[in-house]
Design an enzyme around this catalytic site. Structure first.
Site, PDB file in Angstrom:
ATOM      1  N   LYS A 210       0.660  -1.208   0.051  1.00 33.61           N
ATOM      2  CA  LYS A 210       0.002  -0.051   0.095  1.00 33.61           C
ATOM      3  C   LYS A 210       0.805   1.373   0.022  1.00 33.61           C
ATOM      4  O   LYS A 210       0.741   2.102  -0.839  1.00 33.61           O
ATOM      5  CB  LYS A 210      -0.970  -0.193   1.180  1.00 33.61           C
ATOM      6  CG  LYS A 210      -1.899   0.997   1.443  1.00 33.61           C
ATOM      7  CD  LYS A 210      -2.931   0.969   2.638  1.00 33.61           C
ATOM      8  CE  LYS A 210      -3.538   2.273   2.643  1.00 33.61           C
ATOM      9  NZ  LYS A 210      -4.510   2.430   3.845  1.00 33.61           N
ATOM     10  N   GLU A 216      10.439  -4.523   4.791  1.00 34.97           N
ATOM     11  CA  GLU A 216      10.604  -6.128   4.268  1.00 34.97           C
ATOM     12  C   GLU A 216      10.372  -6.088   2.682  1.00 34.97           C
ATOM     13  O   GLU A 216      11.050  -6.835   2.122  1.00 34.97           O
ATOM     14  CB  GLU A 216       9.637  -6.897   5.042  1.00 34.97           C
ATOM     15  CG  GLU A 216       9.867  -6.901   6.309  1.00 34.97           C
ATOM     16  CD  GLU A 216       9.426  -5.909   7.428  1.00 34.97           C
ATOM     17  OE1 GLU A 216       8.845  -4.810   6.872  1.00 34.97           O
ATOM     18  OE2 GLU A 216       9.080  -6.205   8.413  1.00 34.97           O
ATOM     19  N   GLY A 271      -4.897  -1.902   4.781  1.00 37.97           N
ATOM     20  CA  GLY A 271      -4.219  -2.890   4.444  1.00 37.97           C
ATOM     21  C   GLY A 271      -4.739  -4.222   4.654  1.00 37.97           C
ATOM     22  O   GLY A 271      -4.870  -5.453   3.630  1.00 37.97           O
ATOM     23  N   ARG A 272      -5.550  -4.692   5.809  1.00 42.08           N
ATOM     24  CA  ARG A 272      -5.885  -6.103   6.158  1.00 42.08           C
ATOM     25  C   ARG A 272      -7.226  -6.102   5.721  1.00 42.08           C
ATOM     26  O   ARG A 272      -7.967  -7.162   5.876  1.00 42.08           O
ATOM     27  CB  ARG A 272      -5.800  -6.160   7.649  1.00 42.08           C
ATOM     28  CG  ARG A 272      -6.622  -4.808   8.506  1.00 42.08           C
ATOM     29  CD  ARG A 272      -6.151  -5.043   9.999  1.00 42.08           C
ATOM     30  NE  ARG A 272      -6.555  -3.835  10.589  1.00 42.08           N
ATOM     31  CZ  ARG A 272      -6.192  -2.779  10.651  1.00 42.08           C
ATOM     32  NH1 ARG A 272      -4.942  -2.627  10.292  1.00 42.08           N
ATOM     33  NH2 ARG A 272      -6.747  -1.827  11.553  1.00 42.08           N
ATOM     34  N   GLU A 357      -4.974  -6.940  14.412  1.00 40.48           N
ATOM     35  CA  GLU A 357      -4.596  -5.302  14.296  1.00 40.48           C
ATOM     36  C   GLU A 357      -5.745  -4.623  14.226  1.00 40.48           C
ATOM     37  O   GLU A 357      -5.633  -3.272  14.579  1.00 40.48           O
ATOM     38  CB  GLU A 357      -3.918  -5.464  12.736  1.00 40.48           C
ATOM     39  CG  GLU A 357      -2.670  -4.613  12.496  1.00 40.48           C
ATOM     40  CD  GLU A 357      -1.893  -4.568  11.386  1.00 40.48           C
ATOM     41  OE1 GLU A 357      -2.568  -4.438  10.277  1.00 40.48           O
ATOM     42  OE2 GLU A 357      -0.816  -4.859  11.138  1.00 40.48           O
ATOM     43  N   HIS A 388      -5.822 -33.508  17.121  1.00 34.73           N
ATOM     44  CA  HIS A 388      -4.564 -34.244  17.426  1.00 34.73           C
ATOM     45  C   HIS A 388      -3.568 -33.415  18.212  1.00 34.73           C
ATOM     46  O   HIS A 388      -2.245 -34.019  18.279  1.00 34.73           O
ATOM     47  CB  HIS A 388      -4.178 -35.355  16.212  1.00 34.73           C
ATOM     48  CG  HIS A 388      -5.135 -36.314  16.009  1.00 34.73           C
ATOM     49  ND1 HIS A 388      -5.686 -37.412  16.568  1.00 34.73           N
ATOM     50  CD2 HIS A 388      -6.177 -35.962  15.105  1.00 34.73           C
ATOM     51  CE1 HIS A 388      -6.501 -38.056  16.073  1.00 34.73           C
ATOM     52  NE2 HIS A 388      -7.063 -37.270  15.222  1.00 34.73           N
ATOM     53  N   LYS A 508       9.040  -0.498  14.512  1.00 43.32           N
ATOM     54  CA  LYS A 508       9.876  -0.541  13.247  1.00 43.32           C
ATOM     55  C   LYS A 508      10.711   0.875  13.194  1.00 43.32           C
ATOM     56  O   LYS A 508      11.940   0.493  12.716  1.00 43.32           O
ATOM     57  CB  LYS A 508       8.691   0.218  12.362  1.00 43.32           C
ATOM     58  CG  LYS A 508       7.558  -0.838  11.786  1.00 43.32           C
ATOM     59  CD  LYS A 508       7.083  -0.062  10.792  1.00 43.32           C
ATOM     60  CE  LYS A 508       5.580  -1.047  10.258  1.00 43.32           C
ATOM     61  NZ  LYS A 508       4.768  -0.177   9.411  1.00 43.32           N
TER      62      LYS A 508
END
Ligand code: F6P
Length: 544
Positions: A210, A216, A271-272, A357, A388, A508
């Site tokens: 965005k 990253e 973003g999400r 978030e 399990h 950050k």
């Protein structure tokens, strides 16, 4: 903008719920079902092909009535309208919150600052469709005129989790002669492993960010550029092998991607909440534009349901209110997401960003400390694997863990008895959690006295069962929108801003500072940190 409401603990329904919870807590689901067998069919709701059975929750009709009153006293209705009409409800960033516009039909009009955003949305969708068709048909050629066979999405957070979740969820509908990879982590291994068997001549990178400044993603994109140029040599090759998905055309141009190869979106898409924007380009290439439009239609159908259905029958509202109920009145810390559908294996991870978030906030819209617990921890794994592994704790541990079971009537890949076995487990787990097994029942099986306490299942552990017909692109859209609006409902009750994420900033900033300190061998040892951090940095510098 919606009127401000009283602090949570002052709302009459909150006070009533506090008293009501005290009377309900001692009651067992066994008794609630015994005294009211009809609840198994009454406490259900159905919309857009999703059947929600919420009868195995620790609620009565009175609880639901009070929770709905709480929603009303919290201004849920005006907040929904404010979101759908483009008001700037993300107050800390002064932004509209309009992921619903991404799936609005072309005939609709939604205005932000007086401008209709729907035509722009459809313009980008058409551009994506033309591009996706070119790649899918082999007409988009790489620099050496070979068709593209590999698509690598580079992004992180919302620019990764939605695309990877949707790719996995809809793999059955994808074009199988194309290979898809997703690179997110700044750990070089992620990139190296993603491309180790790919040929740069046949590889297309989608750089999804965005902001187009995320450390990253930019680091991975630069490595991808070097990897491509190592074989193709000429910088003109980049135009055939890189496209950008972003809101930031300046940064895209600075990176060296022609903005003609850029697919845009807008600051009013979080973003999400962006998997159905241009961020979904990898999804569209995988499943094709027609299926992508079906995905959008599914989102939209759930949007309409959320906006227009009375709260008593409104799936996202009911689920959101139940989450508030357990978080604040039963001290539940988590919600388990348990999809009994292998293709939904990344759905819990996707929901972690969406929910945590969004609602991991401790300050209300007016800047004061919220007077109740907010956002629970979401986690999960596809069934039956979880059974399990961690279900032991859900059944017999000391914590209350509300569960969402998600199952489908039809298998995407019918195979012998597999699907019936899978679904038998959904119903069995929800039944076992709710009703358990008493000491008397255990004893009657001839279990020695000493072992009885170990074999007792207390039960009274709540769950929702979501039963849908089949996992299709449309159904995936409905499911994601269901959780988006569920999260919104929770956020409105808590009066928090579900659309900012200031909590990710400090780490950050510190990482950028520390990177400078560890990268320069001549820099003096850092002293501006606490002694623990300084010691760790120094140790790393000495041993790396
Ligand atoms: O740092 C968190 C975050 O901003 C998320 O909200 C977002 O999805 C992610 O980083 C990636 O951001 P971008 O798409 O701008 O690279």
């Amino acid at each position: 903008m919606p009127d401000q409401v009283a602090p949570l603990s002052q709302r009459p329904a909150w006070k009533a719920l506090t008293a009501h919870a005290a009377t309900l807590k001692p009651q067992h689901l066994r008794d609630l079902f015994k005294s009211d067998p009809a609840r198994g069919t009454r406490l259900t709701a159905e919309a857009e092909g999703i059947f929600l059975d919420y009868s195995k929750n620790r609620v009565t009709d009175d609880t639901l009535k009070l929770l709905i009153e709480l929603a009303e006293q919290s201004g849920l209705k005006p907040h929904i309208e404010a979101m759908f009409t483009g008001q700037k409800i993300n107050i800390t960033e002064n932004r509209a919150v309009l992921h619903v516009a991404l799936r609005a039909p072309a005939s609709e009009s939604i205005k932000v600052d007086g401008e209709d955003v729907v035509p722009e949305v459809h313009k980008v969708l058409n551009k994506m469709a033309a591009f996706a068709d070119q790649v899918r048909s082999g007409k988009w050629l790489g620099y050496t005129d070979k068709p593209i066979k590999n698509i690598v999405n580079i992004g992180i957070g919302g620019s990764d989790l939605g695309p990877v979740m949707a790719y996995e969820a809809l793999k059955h509908y994808s074009q199988r002669d194309l290979t898809f990879r997703f690179v997110s982590n700044v750990d070089g291994t992620d990139f190296v492993e993603a491309v180790h068997d790919l040929d740069p001549e046949e590889t297309l990178f989608l750089v999804a960010s965005k902001t187009f400044t995320t450390l990253e993603t930019m680091t991975n994109a630069h490595s991808a550029r070097s990897w491509t140029l190592a074989k193709l040599k000429q910088t003109e090759a980049i135009a055939r092998h890189f496209v950008a998905i972003s809101t930031n055309d300046k940064e895209v141009a600075k990176f060296g991607i022609d903005t003609a190869n850029m697919f845009g979106f807008w600051d009013w898409v979080g973003g999400r909440y962006s998997m159905d924007s241009a961020i979904g380009l990898s999804t569209m290439i995988a499943i094709g534009p027609d299926n992508f439009r079906k995905l959008l239609a599914g989102f939209h159908a759930m949007d309409v349901h959320f906006r227009t259905t009375p709260f008593e029958k409104n799936l996202p509202v009911l689920m959101g209110l139940l989450t508030v109920w357990y978080t604040d009145f039963f001290d539940a810390q988590t919600v388990a997401i348990l999809p009994y559908e292998q293709y939904l294996k990344r759905f819990p991870a996707y929901l972690q960003q969406l929910t945590m978030e969004s609602n991991g906030k401790h300050v209300t819209l007016d800047g004061t400390h919220v007077d109740a617990d907010t956002g629970p921890i979401y986690w999960g794994e596809p069934g039956t694997n979880g059974q399990h592994s961690f279900y032991q704790l859900i059944h017999q541990g000391t914590r209350l863990i509300p569960c969402d079971f998600i199952g489908f009537s039809k298998a995407v890949n019918p195979l012998g008895r597999h699907h019936d076995m899978l679904m038998a487990n959904v119903f069995a787990q929800a039944e076992a959690l709710a009703f358990g097994k008493t000491a008397e029942e255990v004893k009657a099986e001839g279990v020695p006295d000493a072992l009885v306490p170990h074999k007792v299942f207390e039960g009274n552990r709540p769950s929702n069962v979501l039963l849908a017909n089949e996992l299709t692109p449309e159904m995936l859209g409905k499911l994601v929108a269901l959780y988006e609006h569920n999260v919104f409902t929770q956020g409105v009750i808590w009066s928090i801003d579900s659309f900012d994420q200031w909590g990710v900033e400090l780490g950050k900033v510190l990482a950028t500072k520390i990177l400078g300190e560890i990268e320069s061998p001549t820099a003096p040892a850092p002293t501006a940190h606490d002694t623990s951090t300084t010691n760790l940095i120094n140790r790393y510098r000495a041993t790396k």
